[in-house]
Each structure stands twice: as structure tokens, then as C-alpha cells.
Design an enzyme around this catalytic site. Structure first.
Site, PDB file in Angstrom:
ATOM      1  N   CYS A 110      10.480  -0.823   0.995  1.00  0.00           N
ATOM      2  CA  CYS A 110       9.791  -0.507   2.264  1.00  0.00           C
ATOM      3  C   CYS A 110      10.748  -0.835   3.312  1.00  0.00           C
ATOM      4  O   CYS A 110      11.078  -0.053   4.356  1.00  0.00           O
ATOM      5  CB  CYS A 110       8.504  -1.301   2.486  1.00  0.00           C
ATOM      6  SG  CYS A 110       7.228  -0.839   1.217  1.00  0.00           S
ATOM      7  N   ILE A 111      11.227  -2.126   3.786  1.00  0.00           N
ATOM      8  CA  ILE A 111      11.746  -2.675   4.963  1.00  0.00           C
ATOM      9  C   ILE A 111      12.993  -1.989   5.178  1.00  0.00           C
ATOM     10  O   ILE A 111      13.476  -1.586   6.341  1.00  0.00           O
ATOM     11  CB  ILE A 111      11.985  -4.245   4.899  1.00  0.00           C
ATOM     12  CG1 ILE A 111      10.891  -5.085   4.394  1.00  0.00           C
ATOM     13  CG2 ILE A 111      12.215  -4.710   5.970  1.00  0.00           C
ATOM     14  CD1 ILE A 111       9.408  -4.947   5.322  1.00  0.00           C
TER      15      ILE A 111
END
Ligand SMILES: NC(=O)c1ccc[n+]([C@@H]2O[C@H](COP(=O)([O-])OP(=O)(O)OC[C@H]3O[C@@H](n4cnc5c(N)ncnc54)[C@H](O)[C@@H]3O)[C@@H](O)[C@H]2O)c1
Length: 441
Positions: free
Chosen positions: A274-275
Site C-alpha cells: 500500500c504505502i
């Protein structure tokens, strides 16, 4: 009120609605468990036939979900399948497929688009479709809806469409699907209503927002906020190191402020699905609106530079002991991107390994959760097995590099056995002995 809406709503409340989940990965499988444990019948769809066979045989392939849990899910009707023509059997379809970046770092929506086509082929009146995959604002309306509308059914009357982002916190037992509030944004009132009713069955708090775009944008805000704040502390780590100030002590002091500050911690670089990825979905869409997302670009630059910084610290630390990096034996501890999980996706460990190998070091690794390095797009050549973590192994290394602070490690023992330890996570903070062998990076 339309009949389809009323019927679906009633079925959701009565728990007779059947739930279909597309993508049985780190997000889809816990979601399937959540619905199954609340008494819903769940049909899981995936294109990976090995995963399907494993799940149907009662086995998990994710550390956080046990075989017992899969067996319990099977006992209450959970089935996995690759037969997408069965999508018509379910009342709600939740799409949890990957949303990676292409080689040129643009959104790769092919999994979402393929799923939407699979749904469109079977869509029938009275179905709810929810996109959960993280993506840029407008995807639900401008990418998914046009594919579903080929069926000529009317959204909000014949079928319902919403976006609701997943907020998994892998490895953190205090946060699970059953405790984390869920944001839901429907295309219209009916869609919002049925989607909220569905999620209310599994989460304590459903946060209804006015549109799918707000829900999509809120998820990207959450992940961008993390990426930028991690970049900030990573930059400060380098500065404070030069100034002889301990950044970890600084953060611990700052976080005693009861308002206006949230602690983020430095590390060897960003990892996970994600990040490192999601903010660039926003960067891409921003360009369509004639804007550049400068904070995101800058954070990306700082965070992707961290493995190089760590390797320079390893080289300096070895230099102090009279050894060049070339020819030195370096053991990386922890290849998962985060503590106590078995997920190495986008882990900075790969880049650390690559950089160290390029400089001529002999690199091995240990990770109690990752017995073999899985093939990855960028590091397919890094094929290795986790080495047993023994005193002999540690003693044989010129440097032990702590890349991930798994709880299973005994850091006092590691410092006692290794000649030199480079710690990127402050994992050794509570060890008082042998600190002369320790360098923090
Ligand atoms: N992992 C997390 O912690 C996390 C947290 C929040 C949001 N997300 C987001 O959730 C989404 C899914 O992430 P994940 O970590 O579960 O991914 P994952 O790779 O673990 O799982 C995705 C699954 O989808 C399957 N799949 C791919 N294409 C498919 C298709 N066309 N039809 C059916 N199945 C298909 C894959 O085989 C895989 O099993 C992504 O958008 C991600 O950004 C992930």
C-alpha cells in the site's frame, strides 16, 4: 422504494444474503472470514487455482489466518472457486483484487477491470457491487460503472454500486476487520444504504460518506499521510544522526505531547502493498487535472533513498572494523516489510540485499516467517532460503543487519553473538550489554 432494493436490504439484515468476494488475498480472505463468522454464506472467487484448492481443502496460506479458521469457515459454507459464472449466485460482490503500479509507475487497473467484466457478465437485478481495492478517486464511477452498465440495468434501482476501502493492519492483533471502522460511499442513496447495512453486520462503526469519490480519496489520504510522515522522520533521522542526536529518543519525547503530534518511525525504506504504491495513484490522477503532487514525489524520493543510506552505514561500520564491504559476510534479519508478518511485498529488504550484493558482499538472510524469497517482479534473480538463526551463523558474519524487528528475535542474544550489528528499527533499544557492537542506521 424499489423491490430489488427492499429485497436485498431485507436479505442483508436477515443474513440470508450470499456474499461473493473476488480476490482471496490479504484483504479478501479476512473479509470472507468476517462475513462467515457473522453467519453469512460466502463464495470466494480467485484466479489462482492453487489457492482455491488449498482453501477448499481447509488450509490457509496466510500466517494471520489459521487452518482451523479456514476449516471453521468451510463448515459454515465458505467455498472458493475460479468459476466466475457463479457470480450470479451471490447478492453482494466485494472486489478485493490487487492495484499495483505499471513499470512506468502508473495505475495498473487491469485486475479491477477484469473483475468488473466478470461481474458484468453475470450481473442480475438486486445485486450490490462494492470495490474495496485501493485506487484513485473516480475509479468506481468512471472505470467500474461503465463496464457494469453494459448490462443496461439502472444503477441505484436494478443494481447497487459503492466503494469501501479496506483498512487492514497486518500483524497487529488489536486491529482486525471486526474492530476497524469502515468508510462507505455509494453511487446513490440506495447503494449507500445497502452497502452500509452490509458492512454494519461485520464492523462496529460504518462511516457513510456522500460519494464513492470521497471514500476513494479518504483511503489515499490515509496512505499518503503515512508515506509523507515516514519520509519526514527518515529525513530527520539522517540529519539528527549527523548531529549526534538520537532520533528515536526525540520521537519518544515528542509523542508525550497529548495533541497535535502523531509518532511515525524511521526505517530502512517503505514496504508493503500500500504505502509505497497508493500515493502514486493520486499523482497520476492529479496530472489529469494539471497538478503535480509535490509532497508525494518528495516523500517517494526520500523513502526510496533509505536503503542506499543504510548500505552506506553498513559500509562505514565495517570500515571502522578494518573491513571493506566487498567480500564481507552480511546477514539480513527480517525480509518481511513489517514486523511479525509473512508478507515480503515491496520490502526494502530486497533492495538492501541487491545493493549489498552489487558492492561485493556475501549476503544471506534469516526470517522466521519467510522460509524462501518469493519471486518478485524486480528481484526475480534473488533466490534464497532463510538460514537457521544459530550462534554459529551469527558469529560467522562480519555484519548483522536488522531490517525488520520481528518479535521472535532475541536481540540481547543477537548482540552477544554477532561482531557487528546495524539496527535500522531501534529493535535493540532494551539491550544494555554489548552496545559497542551496535550501529543504528
Ligand atoms: N494487504 C493489505 O494490508 C491492504 C490493506 C488495505 C488495502 N489493500 C488493498 O486491497 C487490494 C488487495 O490487496 P491484497 O493485499 O489483498 O492483495 P493480494 O495480492 O494478497 O490478493 C489479491 C488476490 O486477488 C487475486 N486476483 C487477481 N486478479 C483477480 C481476478 N481478476 N479475479 C479474481 N481474483 C483475482 C489474486 O490471485 C490474489 O489472491 C489492493 O488494492 C490493496 O492495495 C491491501
Amino acid at each position: 422504494m424499489s423491490d430489488t432494493f427492499a429485497e436485498l436490504h431485507a436479505r442483508i439484515l436477515a443474513k440470508t444474503a450470499r456474499i461473493g468476494i473476488i480476490g482471496l488475498g490479504y484483504v479478501g480472505l479476512p473479509l470472507a472470514r468476517a462475513f462467515a463468522s457473522r453467519g453469512y454464506e460466502v463464495l470466494g472467487f480467485d484466479i489462482d487455482v492453487q489457492k482455491i484448492a488449498k482453501l477448499n481443502a481447509g488450509h490457509s496460506y496466510i500466517k494471520q489466518i489459521s487452518d482451523t479458521t479456514i476449516a471453521e469457515m468451510r463448515a459454515v459454507g465458505f467455498t472458493a472457486t475460479d468459476r466466475f459464472d457463479r457470480l450470479g449466485e451471490v447478492d453482494a460482490i466485494l472486489i478485493c483484487v490487487p492495484t499495483p503500479l505499471t513499470e512506468s509507475r502508473e495505475p495498473d487497473l487491469r485486475y479491477v477491470i477484469n473483475s468488473a467484466h466478470a461481474v458484468a457478465g453475470q450481473l442480475r437485478p438486486g445485486q450490490l457491487v462494492v470495490l474495496e481495492s485501493t485506487t484513485y478517486p473516480t475509479t468506481t464511477r468512471n472505470v467500474v460503472l461503465p463496464i457494469l452498465q453494459r448490462s443496461e440495468m439502472v444503477p441505484g434501482e436494478d443494481f447497487f454500486l459503492a466503494f469501501s476501502p479496506e483498512r487492514e493492519d497486518p500483524g497487529n492483533a488489536t486491529h482486525s476487520v471486526n474492530t476497524i471502522p469502515k468508510v462507505v460511499g455509494g453511487l446513490d442513496d440506495n447503494s449507500s444504504e445497502v452497502a452500509c447495512a452490509l458492512y454494519a453486520a461485520i464492523v462496529p462503526n460504518v462511516v457513510r460518506v456522500s460519494s464513492p469519490e470521497v471514500a476513494e480519496a479518504s483511503k489515499i489520504l490515509e496512505n499518503t499521510y503515512r508515506a509523507i510522515n515516514i519520509a519526514l522522520v527518515n529525513e530527520l533521522k539522517v540529519l539528527y544522526d549527523r548531529m549526534g542526536i538520537d532520533v528515536w529518543e526525540v520521537i519518544d519525547a515528542a509523542k508525550t505531547k497529548p495533541f497535535g503530534f502523531q509518532a511515525f518511525y524511521p526505517g530502512p525504506g517503505l514496504g508493503g502493498h500500500c504505502i509505497p504504491i497508493d500515493p502514486f495513484y493520486l499523482t497520476w490522477v492529479a496530472r489529469q487535472y494539471g497538478m503535480s503532487t509535490r509532497f508525494i514525489e518528495l516523500a517517494g524520493e526520500i523513502n526510496t533513498g533509505m536503503p542506499t543510506y543504510v548500505v552506506a552505514k553498513v559500509a562505514d561500520a565495517l570500515n571502522e572494523t578494518g573491513k571493506p564491504l566487498k567480500g564481507s559476510r552480511v546477514a539480513i534479519l527480517g525480509m518481511a516489510y513489517k514486523k511479525d508478518i509473512d508478507d515480503p511485498r515491496e520490502s526494502p529488504g530486497f533492495e538492501l540485499m541487491e545493493l549489498l550484493l552489487k558492492k561485493g558482499a556475501t549476503v544471506t538472510y534469516n526470517d522466521p516467517h519467510i522460509p524462501n524469497l518469493p519471486p518478485t517482479r524486480h528481484y526475480a534473480h534473488l533466490k534464497m532460503e532463510s538460514q537457521p538463526l544459530t550462534a554459529e551463523y551469527l558469529q560467522a558474519q562480519d555484519c548483522v543487519l536488522i531490517a525488520t524487528d520481528h518479535s521472535a528475535y532475541d536481540y540481547g542474544w543477537i548482540l552477544a553473538e554477532a561482531k557487528l550489528v546495524v539496527d535500522t528499527r531501534n529493535a535493540t533499544k532494551n539491550v544494555s550489554e554489548n552496545r559497542d557492537r551496535l550501529v543504528r542506521a
